[in-house]
Design a protein around this motif. Sequence first.
Motif, mmCIF file in Angstrom:
data_model
loop_
_atom_site.group_PDB
_atom_site.id
_atom_site.type_symbol
_atom_site.label_atom_id
_atom_site.label_comp_id
_atom_site.label_asym_id
_atom_site.label_seq_id
_atom_site.Cartn_x
_atom_site.Cartn_y
_atom_site.Cartn_z
ATOM 1 N N UNK A 123 -4.066 95.678 31.299
ATOM 2 C CA UNK A 123 -3.732 94.985 32.536
ATOM 3 C C UNK A 123 -4.973 94.336 33.143
ATOM 4 N N UNK A 124 -6.092 95.058 33.155
ATOM 5 C CA UNK A 124 -7.332 94.493 33.691
ATOM 6 C C UNK A 124 -7.771 93.280 32.887
ATOM 7 N N UNK A 125 -7.672 93.355 31.562
ATOM 8 C CA UNK A 125 -8.044 92.206 30.723
ATOM 9 C C UNK A 125 -7.116 91.023 30.967
ATOM 10 N N UNK A 126 -5.807 91.314 31.124
ATOM 11 C CA UNK A 126 -4.851 90.240 31.372
ATOM 12 C C UNK A 126 -5.115 89.591 32.726
ATOM 13 N N UNK A 127 -5.416 90.408 33.755
ATOM 14 C CA UNK A 127 -5.700 89.864 35.071
ATOM 15 C C UNK A 127 -6.986 89.059 35.052
ATOM 16 N N UNK A 183 -4.659 89.956 22.204
ATOM 17 C CA UNK A 183 -5.004 88.644 22.743
ATOM 18 C C UNK A 183 -5.419 87.685 21.633
ATOM 19 N N UNK A 184 -4.998 86.443 21.767
ATOM 20 C CA UNK A 184 -5.310 85.386 20.812
ATOM 21 C C UNK A 184 -5.765 84.147 21.582
ATOM 22 N N UNK A 185 -6.529 83.324 20.908
ATOM 23 C CA UNK A 185 -6.993 82.059 21.479
ATOM 24 C C UNK A 185 -6.320 80.918 20.733
ATOM 25 N N UNK A 186 -5.353 80.288 21.366
ATOM 26 C CA UNK A 186 -4.679 79.153 20.728
ATOM 27 C C UNK A 186 -5.646 78.007 20.480
ATOM 28 N N UNK A 187 -6.676 77.892 21.328
ATOM 29 C CA UNK A 187 -7.634 76.794 21.163
ATOM 30 C C UNK A 187 -8.452 76.938 19.881
ATOM 31 N N UNK A 188 -8.485 78.136 19.292
ATOM 32 C CA UNK A 188 -9.195 78.357 18.025
ATOM 33 C C UNK A 188 -8.316 78.074 16.812
ATOM 34 N N UNK A 189 -7.065 77.673 17.044
ATOM 35 C CA UNK A 189 -6.117 77.482 15.951
ATOM 36 C C UNK A 189 -5.893 76.002 15.673
ATOM 37 N N UNK A 190 -5.448 75.732 14.466
ATOM 38 C CA UNK A 190 -5.128 74.373 14.049
ATOM 39 C C UNK A 190 -3.654 74.095 14.304
ATOM 40 N N UNK A 191 -3.347 72.871 14.720
ATOM 41 C CA UNK A 191 -1.960 72.468 14.946
ATOM 42 C C UNK A 191 -1.370 71.990 13.629
ATOM 43 N N UNK A 192 -0.191 72.537 13.290
ATOM 44 C CA UNK A 192 0.526 72.146 12.074
ATOM 45 C C UNK A 192 1.992 71.958 12.445
ATOM 46 N N UNK A 193 2.357 70.757 12.875
ATOM 47 C CA UNK A 193 3.724 70.488 13.331
ATOM 48 C C UNK A 193 3.955 71.198 14.654
ATOM 49 N N UNK A 215 8.852 86.251 12.886
ATOM 50 C CA UNK A 215 7.923 85.202 13.337
ATOM 51 C C UNK A 215 6.860 85.772 14.276
ATOM 52 N N UNK A 216 5.694 85.147 14.232
ATOM 53 C CA UNK A 216 4.622 85.460 15.174
ATOM 54 C C UNK A 216 4.698 84.469 16.325
ATOM 55 N N UNK A 217 4.561 84.994 17.549
ATOM 56 C CA UNK A 217 4.629 84.160 18.744
ATOM 57 C C UNK A 217 3.404 84.387 19.611
ATOM 58 N N UNK A 218 3.015 83.331 20.327
ATOM 59 C CA UNK A 218 1.985 83.411 21.352
ATOM 60 C C UNK A 218 2.668 83.246 22.700
ATOM 61 N N UNK A 219 2.397 84.170 23.625
ATOM 62 C CA UNK A 219 2.996 84.137 24.956
ATOM 63 C C UNK A 219 1.857 84.042 25.970
ATOM 64 N N UNK A 220 1.965 83.084 26.876
ATOM 65 C CA UNK A 220 0.966 82.900 27.920
ATOM 66 C C UNK A 220 0.875 84.174 28.766
ATOM 67 N N UNK A 221 -0.337 84.661 28.972
ATOM 68 C CA UNK A 221 -0.520 85.899 29.734
ATOM 69 C C UNK A 221 0.003 85.799 31.156
ATOM 70 N N UNK A 222 -0.014 84.622 31.741
ATOM 71 C CA UNK A 222 0.469 84.492 33.125
ATOM 72 C C UNK A 222 1.978 84.670 33.217
ATOM 73 N N UNK A 223 2.672 84.638 32.071
ATOM 74 C CA UNK A 223 4.123 84.783 32.061
ATOM 75 C C UNK A 223 4.577 86.185 31.658
ATOM 76 N N UNK A 224 3.623 87.049 31.362
ATOM 77 C CA UNK A 224 3.977 88.394 30.916
ATOM 78 C C UNK A 224 3.707 89.418 31.999
ATOM 79 N N UNK A 225 4.457 90.499 31.942
ATOM 80 C CA UNK A 225 4.255 91.618 32.851
ATOM 81 C C UNK A 225 3.461 92.691 32.149
#
Length: 182
Positions: free
Chosen positions: A34-38, A140-150, A58-68
């Motif tokens: 919780x502290x890391x998410x905040x 935690x994951x960094x989407x900015x470190x990933x490549x876009x493929x479609x 499937x693997x999904x990325x969920x924005x931390x601001x949208x999770x409890x």
Amino acid sequence: MSGDTLPVEARFGGARPDAAGRRARLRQYQQQLLERMQAARLSGGARLQQLGVMIGTERFLVDLTQTGEIVPLAPICTVPLTQPWYLGLANIRGNLVGIIDYARYLDAGETAVAPDSRMLTFAHSLGFNCAILVNRVYGLRQASDMQVAGERLVDADNNEWLVLDLAELVQDPRFLHVAAAT
């Protein structure tokens, strides 16, 4: 001495020390997460972090601001006459929360329940008392470190990720109608 006059701990066995220790470690882990998410939410200039989860296959990325919070599986009480993807209600910290199988919602099979399965609750700011069943939490994951493929993102290990926008999901009319068609 009758059973009625024994202390409560003696009659019911008391709390097991190992169970109390597990609860304490779980609470500590949840507090750290919780502290890391905040911290991630409050760091305006920092890179956006997402929570990586497995739902179905499937693997999904969920924005931390949208999770409890991420909670262990709780007993789920089924609700009759609802969509197959609406698994029912669970008591999470005294609140009834609707549990969703997002894989079923996408018509992509179902999310298998395993020892690593968890419930990911929606942020209070979304105004929806809901959680999604996840097979596994990757952290935690960094989407900015990933490549876009479609429509997918690909990480350094060649794992493909989809983005799950919970704020968009709670706006979807299909998601808002959990009643089964009669």
